[in-house]
Design an enzyme around this catalytic site. Structure first.
Site, short mmCIF file in Angstrom:
data_model
loop_
_atom_site.label_atom_id
_atom_site.label_comp_id
_atom_site.label_asym_id
_atom_site.label_seq_id
_atom_site.Cartn_x
_atom_site.Cartn_y
_atom_site.Cartn_z
N GLU A 58 0.82 -1.22 0.00
CA GLU A 58 0.00 0.00 0.00
C GLU A 58 0.85 1.26 0.00
O GLU A 58 0.54 2.23 -0.69
CB GLU A 58 -0.96 -0.01 1.20
CG GLU A 58 -2.16 -0.91 1.04
CD GLU A 58 -1.86 -2.38 1.25
OE1 GLU A 58 -2.72 -3.21 0.94
OE2 GLU A 58 -0.74 -2.70 1.73
N HIS A 127 -9.88 -6.05 10.25
CA HIS A 127 -10.55 -5.72 8.99
C HIS A 127 -11.87 -4.99 9.24
O HIS A 127 -12.70 -4.91 8.34
CB HIS A 127 -10.84 -6.98 8.18
CG HIS A 127 -9.61 -7.70 7.74
ND1 HIS A 127 -8.80 -8.36 8.61
CD2 HIS A 127 -9.07 -7.86 6.50
CE1 HIS A 127 -7.79 -8.91 7.93
NE2 HIS A 127 -7.94 -8.62 6.65
#
Length: 328
Positions: A58, A127
């Site tokens: 990322e 998450h």
């Protein structure tokens, strides 16, 4: 009817077609059609230069996207979940959000960071976090959080066309949900203005303010409460920053009661900001009871389903909060 997934796909397709500077990058967005199939068919249509599969890094691909935006392109950077945007938060905040200000307006960063945010189902603590308050805290960013298919399409198109960095916080559990979509929203020129809330249901007794998936819970709660003679005004924030506090104020002046609903944690949350703004502004004098927040539980998300359900605001929690506020 159009699902949120298809609405996002349409928006990307239309904007890639409209402006050759727009490109999409992220993990599995190209050959695999996207982890959530948001970019389905786009790689076949636009090719490797416009839809780019990246390594699982990322920080790397967000940095590439920010540099491309500074150089005049208009990247759409997909995070597989915003929990993983933590790997790239230096790029999002220090590189994207602050550059226009630090360069006295001479360097623009027209970029969209998008992907699923908040709790999904059965994916536990790493998450399931809502980052609306985190990104909404930072000057230089615009932050949008859609609920319906129309929100999703209109806000994504507006975000791509915007000359500022925009963080678009979607919800994975909404991707497959179909919504009625207006004829106007099917036009290629349709955009939802960033910074404008929408009244999803007018009412007179209490104002319910939410963003993303909890808007649907508020609409459901309002339908139940209507049978008991309580008319809720449901406001879909749509944008976290800049926040449309005027719409909330006007509603509170009318209803005299306020309940905020969000999936994120209570401390320093979106609801806390709304309550503070109402208290500091003219609508405070119209409140007949303290504003109430309905939030996620103040714990990392548990894995067990029964605990997960108790950590996320449910329709019954909203009904309870409304009755408490109205003293019934």
């Amino acid at each position: 009817q159009v699902t949120v997934r298809d609405a996002l796909n349409q928006a990307l397709d239309e904007e890639l077609e409209r402006d050759e500077r727009v490109f999409l990058l992220g993990e599995e967005v190209a050959q695999y059609d996207g982890a959530y199939k948001i970019s389905r068919g786009l790689w076949k249509k636009y090719g490797d230069k416009r839809v780019i599969d990246t390594p699982i890094s990322e920080m790397g691909f967000a940095g590439i996207a920010v540099g491309a935006a500074m150089a005049g392109l208009r990247p759409v950077c997909e995070f597989m979940t915003f929990n993983f945007s933590m790997q790239a938060i230096d790029q999002v905040i220090n590189s994207a959000a602050k550059t226009c200000y630090m360069s006295a307006g001479s360097i623009g960063v027209p970029i969209v960071f998008r992907g699923p945010n908040g709790a999904s189902a059965g994916v536990a603590a790493q998450h399931s976090q809502c980052f609306a308050a985190w990104y909404g805290h930072c000057p230089g960013l615009k932050v949008v959080s859609p609920w319906s298919a129309e929100d999703a399409k209109g806000l994504l198109k507006a975000a791509i066309r915007d000359d500022n960095p925009v963080v678009m916080l979607e919800n994975e559990l909404l991707y497959g949900v179909p919504f009625e979509i207006s004829e106007q929203a099917q036009s290629k020129d349709f955009v939802v203005p960033i910074g404008k809330a929408k009244i999803e249901r007018p009412g007179t007794h209490v104002t319910l303010v939410a963003h993303s998936r909890p808007v649907g819970h508020c609409v459901e709660a309002a339908a139940v409460l209507a049978k008991e003679g309580v008319e809720c005004e449901v406001i879909n924030l749509r944008t976290i920053r800049p926040m449309d506090i005027e719409t909330v104020e006007a509603s509170v002046v009318k209803t005299n009661h306020l309940v905020t609903v969000e999936g994120g944690w209570p401390q320093f949350g979106v609801g806390a900001e709304i309550c503070a703004r109402i208290m500091e502004g003219p609508a405070f004098n119209y409140l007949d009871a303290p504003a109430v927040r309905v939030t996620g539980a103040d714990v990392p998300m548990p894995y067990a389903k029964i605990l997960e359900d108790n950590c996320i605001p449910q329709v019954k929690d909203i009904i309870f909060a409304v009755k408490k506020t109205l003293n019934i």
